[in-house]
Every structure is written in structure tokens, then in C-alpha cells.
Design a protein around this motif. Structure first.
Motif, PDB file in Angstrom:
ATOM      1  N   THR A 155      16.632  -7.993  -0.768  1.00 40.14           N
ATOM      2  CA  THR A 155      16.531  -9.162  -2.301  1.00 40.14           C
ATOM      3  C   THR A 155      16.050  -8.290  -3.568  1.00 40.14           C
ATOM      4  O   THR A 155      16.846  -8.420  -4.572  1.00 40.14           O
ATOM      5  CB  THR A 155      16.395 -10.426  -1.830  1.00 40.14           C
ATOM      6  N   PHE A 156      14.755  -7.666  -3.814  1.00 41.18           N
ATOM      7  CA  PHE A 156      14.097  -7.437  -5.048  1.00 41.18           C
ATOM      8  C   PHE A 156      14.935  -5.936  -5.232  1.00 41.18           C
ATOM      9  O   PHE A 156      15.251  -6.343  -6.507  1.00 41.18           O
ATOM     10  CB  PHE A 156      12.877  -6.744  -3.809  1.00 41.18           C
ATOM     11  N   TYR A 190       0.559  -1.120   0.240  1.00 41.15           N
ATOM     12  CA  TYR A 190      -0.244  -0.427  -0.121  1.00 41.15           C
ATOM     13  C   TYR A 190       0.739   1.002   0.197  1.00 41.15           C
ATOM     14  O   TYR A 190       1.840   1.235   0.508  1.00 41.15           O
ATOM     15  CB  TYR A 190      -0.614   0.053   1.471  1.00 41.15           C
ATOM     16  N   GLN A 191       0.610   2.149  -0.475  1.00 44.37           N
ATOM     17  CA  GLN A 191       0.818   3.353  -0.856  1.00 44.37           C
ATOM     18  C   GLN A 191       1.870   4.081   0.383  1.00 44.37           C
ATOM     19  O   GLN A 191       2.748   4.826   0.437  1.00 44.37           O
ATOM     20  CB  GLN A 191       0.756   4.978  -2.146  1.00 44.37           C
ATOM     21  N   PHE A 192       1.175   4.295   1.299  1.00 42.97           N
ATOM     22  CA  PHE A 192       1.510   4.852   2.060  1.00 42.97           C
ATOM     23  C   PHE A 192       2.584   4.143   3.316  1.00 42.97           C
ATOM     24  O   PHE A 192       3.357   4.558   4.108  1.00 42.97           O
ATOM     25  CB  PHE A 192       0.350   5.258   3.351  1.00 42.97           C
ATOM     26  N   ALA A 193       2.839   2.725   2.892  1.00 42.63           N
ATOM     27  CA  ALA A 193       4.489   2.072   4.170  1.00 42.63           C
ATOM     28  C   ALA A 193       5.142   3.304   3.460  1.00 42.63           C
ATOM     29  O   ALA A 193       5.810   2.876   2.406  1.00 42.63           O
ATOM     30  CB  ALA A 193       3.897   0.845   2.955  1.00 42.63           C
ATOM     31  N   PRO A 194       5.836   2.916   4.559  1.00 43.19           N
ATOM     32  CA  PRO A 194       7.449   3.707   4.039  1.00 43.19           C
ATOM     33  C   PRO A 194       8.692   2.657   3.172  1.00 43.19           C
ATOM     34  O   PRO A 194       8.948   2.804   2.163  1.00 43.19           O
ATOM     35  CB  PRO A 194       8.114   3.922   5.224  1.00 43.19           C
ATOM     36  N   LYS A 195       8.841   1.841   3.549  1.00 38.49           N
ATOM     37  CA  LYS A 195       8.999   0.723   2.999  1.00 38.49           C
ATOM     38  C   LYS A 195       8.344   0.588   1.563  1.00 38.49           C
ATOM     39  O   LYS A 195       9.614  -0.156   0.614  1.00 38.49           O
ATOM     40  CB  LYS A 195       9.214  -1.193   3.904  1.00 38.49           C
ATOM     41  N   ALA A 196       7.876   0.718   1.411  1.00 34.04           N
ATOM     42  CA  ALA A 196       6.786   0.259   0.060  1.00 34.04           C
ATOM     43  C   ALA A 196       7.374   2.028  -1.327  1.00 34.04           C
ATOM     44  O   ALA A 196       7.663   1.566  -2.119  1.00 34.04           O
ATOM     45  CB  ALA A 196       5.487  -0.023  -0.029  1.00 34.04           C
ATOM     46  N   GLN A 197       7.427   2.794  -0.706  1.00 36.17           N
ATOM     47  CA  GLN A 197       7.983   3.498  -1.450  1.00 36.17           C
ATOM     48  C   GLN A 197       9.493   3.821  -1.104  1.00 36.17           C
ATOM     49  O   GLN A 197      10.052   3.761  -2.996  1.00 36.17           O
ATOM     50  CB  GLN A 197       7.282   4.485  -0.709  1.00 36.17           C
ATOM     51  N   LYS A 198      10.136   2.417  -0.675  1.00 32.91           N
ATOM     52  CA  LYS A 198      11.634   2.715  -0.956  1.00 32.91           C
ATOM     53  C   LYS A 198      11.399   2.350  -2.149  1.00 32.91           C
ATOM     54  O   LYS A 198      12.415   2.199  -3.768  1.00 32.91           O
ATOM     55  CB  LYS A 198      12.455   2.142  -0.128  1.00 32.91           C
ATOM     56  N   ALA A 199      10.965   0.988  -2.552  1.00 29.67           N
ATOM     57  CA  ALA A 199      11.213  -0.210  -3.652  1.00 29.67           C
ATOM     58  C   ALA A 199      10.190   0.570  -5.388  1.00 29.67           C
ATOM     59  O   ALA A 199      10.705   0.667  -6.086  1.00 29.67           O
ATOM     60  CB  ALA A 199       9.866  -1.507  -3.216  1.00 29.67           C
ATOM     61  N   ARG A 200       9.343   1.120  -4.091  1.00 26.12           N
ATOM     62  CA  ARG A 200       8.633   2.602  -5.276  1.00 26.12           C
ATOM     63  C   ARG A 200       9.516   3.570  -5.929  1.00 26.12           C
ATOM     64  O   ARG A 200       9.185   4.129  -7.552  1.00 26.12           O
ATOM     65  CB  ARG A 200       7.258   3.131  -5.285  1.00 26.12           C
ATOM     66  N   ASN A 201      10.260   4.053  -5.447  1.00 33.55           N
ATOM     67  CA  ASN A 201      11.676   4.973  -5.559  1.00 33.55           C
ATOM     68  C   ASN A 201      12.111   4.542  -6.578  1.00 33.55           C
ATOM     69  O   ASN A 201      12.476   5.291  -7.425  1.00 33.55           O
ATOM     70  CB  ASN A 201      11.960   5.772  -4.661  1.00 33.55           C
ATOM     71  N   VAL A 243      10.392 -17.841  -2.580  1.00 28.51           N
ATOM     72  CA  VAL A 243      10.323 -16.335  -1.938  1.00 28.51           C
ATOM     73  C   VAL A 243      11.299 -15.984  -1.822  1.00 28.51           C
ATOM     74  O   VAL A 243      12.385 -17.376  -1.263  1.00 28.51           O
ATOM     75  CB  VAL A 243       9.747 -16.592  -1.155  1.00 28.51           C
ATOM     76  N   HIS A 244      12.395 -15.159  -1.946  1.00 25.89           N
ATOM     77  CA  HIS A 244      13.721 -15.008  -1.923  1.00 25.89           C
ATOM     78  C   HIS A 244      14.044 -13.977  -0.149  1.00 25.89           C
ATOM     79  O   HIS A 244      13.872 -12.775  -0.445  1.00 25.89           O
ATOM     80  CB  HIS A 244      13.978 -14.064  -2.696  1.00 25.89           C
ATOM     81  N   PHE A 245      14.659 -14.482   0.713  1.00 27.45           N
ATOM     82  CA  PHE A 245      15.070 -13.957   1.501  1.00 27.45           C
ATOM     83  C   PHE A 245      16.069 -13.341   1.544  1.00 27.45           C
ATOM     84  O   PHE A 245      17.119 -14.734   1.743  1.00 27.45           O
ATOM     85  CB  PHE A 245      15.040 -14.427   2.762  1.00 27.45           C
ATOM     86  N   VAL A 271       5.435  -6.758  -0.450  1.00 28.37           N
ATOM     87  CA  VAL A 271       5.870  -7.760  -1.113  1.00 28.37           C
ATOM     88  C   VAL A 271       6.127  -7.603  -2.727  1.00 28.37           C
ATOM     89  O   VAL A 271       4.960  -7.127  -2.791  1.00 28.37           O
ATOM     90  CB  VAL A 271       5.040  -8.732  -0.683  1.00 28.37           C
ATOM     91  N   LEU A 272       6.917  -7.890  -2.671  1.00 27.51           N
ATOM     92  CA  LEU A 272       7.327  -7.699  -4.550  1.00 27.51           C
ATOM     93  C   LEU A 272       7.827  -8.601  -5.278  1.00 27.51           C
ATOM     94  O   LEU A 272       7.673  -9.812  -4.940  1.00 27.51           O
ATOM     95  CB  LEU A 272       8.343  -6.566  -4.941  1.00 27.51           C
ATOM     96  N   SER A 273       7.222  -8.708  -6.592  1.00 33.48           N
ATOM     97  CA  SER A 273       7.065 -10.244  -7.059  1.00 33.48           C
ATOM     98  C   SER A 273       7.649  -9.230  -8.797  1.00 33.48           C
ATOM     99  O   SER A 273       7.424  -8.921  -9.487  1.00 33.48           O
ATOM    100  CB  SER A 273       6.388 -10.986  -7.866  1.00 33.48           C
ATOM    101  N   ILE A 274       9.080 -10.813  -9.038  1.00 31.86           N
ATOM    102  CA  ILE A 274       9.492 -10.078 -10.361  1.00 31.86           C
ATOM    103  C   ILE A 274       8.765 -11.494 -11.178  1.00 31.86           C
ATOM    104  O   ILE A 274       9.859 -12.896 -11.229  1.00 31.86           O
ATOM    105  CB  ILE A 274      10.807 -10.333 -10.883  1.00 31.86           C
TER     106      ILE A 274
END
Length: 318
Positions: free
Chosen positions: A72-73, A13-24, A298-300, A59-62
Motif C-alpha cells: 500500500t505504501f 529500523y534499518q536492519f529490517a529487510p522489509k524496511a529496506q524495501k521501502a527505503r530502496n 491506516v491502509h491495509f 510502518v510508514l506514513s505520508i
């Protein structure tokens, strides 16, 4: 000739700061992706129905490869983009800036307005972020904000300058910027900390120019990027793997073998808090990969996570 990159989905969800890192990172590299939005608190049934029980976002997927951690992403996508002559510039201190970014996350947590921490949120996050459960949380904001102000002084004076908006005065973003800027960008742009005395453009002009040089999250997300749960699930399960097998290093001190039934937990969470079960299919110097019954992998990263054989006690921090 480099192969095309499989479909990318952000399950967050967009508000999550760690999600924003991946989106950046995705925005900085002009990499197309879709978004399957998840609830702010658990349960997250879309992910659970895919067998993904690890609880944190992003959580991101390729393709059919899933990444519950930015390390890892970003490492995986950077490698794929470099095969195409793309990707962001690497530097000798990328990992140091990565740690600076994560430190900013923990420093910023007490800055949240007390009214933001609802009883539901406090209960949902108490095992991840114990500061939210403190009885005096409502009195911590000024302490948190003066600590954050001191922390930002390091960016303003030490690694930003007037030559360019990015670290070291660069004109274009590099991996170091993505690793370092995300939480500061979230606080100033998303939460609006710039309105606070001491955190504005006048006091921190270089910091503000830094964060403004990457797209604003709310403006960058477009309606056509949103994926329904049904479409996202159909795509990921029908896709190909995005990364090659890495094999299983049986000489690793963990003593694990290929196809062992294992369980993975975050090292900083309460034991048993939303573990991820699967079959070990990858283990090297920096990460482990587990396969779910539906074929998702799943990559950790090793740093920050425990892995053990299913049904056994943990014997160390991985």
C-alpha cells in the motif's frame, strides 16, 4: 498543478529487510523522508502511543496516512509521484516480481546463522516465523543457502543481462527492481552472504551488479534524517492527509459499512497476534482503510490480511 507530497516518516529500523524495501524505493526516487527508529522486538511504545498496535515493520506514513505494508505504501507514493511526472517505470510483470521478492524472503530465513536467533528473538518472532522455533534450526543453514543459491540462478540467467544493471538490462531502476531485489540486497550487503561460497561476485556477477546499483542502506542513512519520538509524533498528528478518500464499497462481499468498528490481522499470523482496531473509512477492490481515534488512517492491502467487525469471528481470508 500537482500538490506537494506531505511529510514521509519511516517508523522502522534499518536492519529490517522489509524496511529496506521501502527505503530502496525512497532512495531510487530521491524522495526525502525522516526516520523514527523503532526497537528490534516488541513492545514498540512510540507506535502504541499513536494507537498503532499492528506489530510488523515497516510502518510508514505520508502525512496522516499510515501504511503498515509495503504494497500500500509503494502504490500510494508511486501514484503521488506520477502526478508530478515522477515515479518509477511500471511494467506488466511488476506483481510477479513482487511475489518473487516475497518468496526470496521465506527462502532466506533458514540461512540466518543459528547464533543470530537469540532466545528473545525466537520468542518474539515465533508466531510470525515458525521456522525460528524449530528445534533443528541450527542445522538448516546449508540447506537454506543451497536453496537460495538455486533461487538466485533464476535472476542471474533469466531476467538480468549484461546490457544494464537492472531487470531486462535496463539502465534505470523500475518498480519491478524494487519489488524483487530487497531481500537479496539485504542478504548480500547487510548480512554479508556474499562471503559464502557460491554467492559471491564471481558466481553471480549480474546479481551483484544489480544490488550494488542501489544505495547501500548504511551509507544512505544520514544523521539529519533521524527524528525523535516527540518530533515525529507531533508532526504526524499535526499533518494533513496524503491521500484522498476512497469511499466504502458496500457491495463488497465483506458486507461492511462506513464507520463500522473493525479489527485487522495479518493472515499468516496466529489469530489475535497484535490486531489493529479502528473505524472503517475506506474499502475498494484492493485495500481497506481504518481510522484511529486520533485521526490517523491506516491502509491495509486486502491480500494477506483479515478484516472483520470488532467482536465477531473471522469469516474468510481477505
Amino acid at each position: 498543478m500537482a500538490l506537494s507530497i506531505p511529510n514521509i516518516i519511516a517508523w522502522d529500523y534499518q536492519f529490517a529487510p522489509k524496511a529496506q524495501k521501502a527505503r530502496n524505493y525512497l532512495y531510487a526516487t530521491s524522495t526525502p523522508f525522516k526516520i523514527c527508529e523503532q526497537p528490534f522486538v516488541i513492545p514498540r511504545p512510540i507506535l502504541q502511543n499513536l494507537g498503532i498496535t499492528y506489530r510488523r515493520v515497516p510502518v510508514l506514513s505520508i502525512g496522516k496516512d499510515v501504511f503498515p505494508d509495503n504494497t500500500t505504501f509503494i502504490d500510494a507514493l508511486q501514484g503521488l509521484l506520477e502526478e508530478q511526472g515522477k515515479g518509477l517505470k511500471r511494467g506488466a510483470f511488476d506483481r510477479a516480481f513482487e511475489q518473487w521478492g516475497y518468496r526470496s524472503f521465506w527462502i532466506a530465513l533458514p540461512c540466518l546463522p543459528a547464533e543470530f536467533i537469540t532466545p528473545q528473538l525466537a520468542k518474539d518472532r515465533e508466531e510470525l516465523f515458525p521456522v525460528f522455533a524449530r528445534g533443528d534450526f541450527g542445522t538448516l543453514q546449508n540447506n537454506g543457502r543451497t536453496e537460495l543459491r538455486a533461487f538466485l540462478e533464476g535472476a542471474e540467467r533469466d531476467f538480468l543481462n549484461d546490457d544494464g544493471p537492472y531487470i531486462g538490462g535496463a539502465k534505470q531502476p523500475a518498480l519491478a527492481d524494487i519489488h524483487a531485489v530487497w531481500m537479496i540486497k539485504w542478504w548480500i550487503q547487510t548480512v554479508g552472504l556474499s562471503e559464502d561460497v557460491g554467492h559471491g561476485r564471481k558466481e553471480l556477477p549480474r546479481v551483484h551488479r544489480w544490488i550494488e546499483s542501489l544505495p547501500k542502506q548504511v551509507e544512505a542513512q544520514k544523521d539529519d534524517m533521524l527524528f525523535s519520538a516527540e518530533d515525529a509524533t507531533k508532526q504526524i498528528l499535526g499533518d494533513k492527509y496524503g491521500l484522498p478518500d476512497i469511499g466504502v464499497d458496500t457491495s463488497d462481499v465483506l458486507g461492511l459499512q462506513a464507520n463500522d468498528a473493525v479489527v485487522v490481522e495479518a493472515g499468516d499470523a496466529k489469530p489475535g497476534n497484535c490486531p489493529q482496531h479502528g473505524k472503517l473509512v475506506g474499502l475498494n477492490k484492493v485495500k481497506f482503510v481504518i481510522e484511529l481515534e486520533n485521526g490517523l488512517r491506516v491502509h491495509f492491502p486486502k491480500v494477506g490480511y483479515f478484516i472483520k467487525k470488532a467482536g465477531k469471528q473471522s469469516n474468510g481470508h481477505s
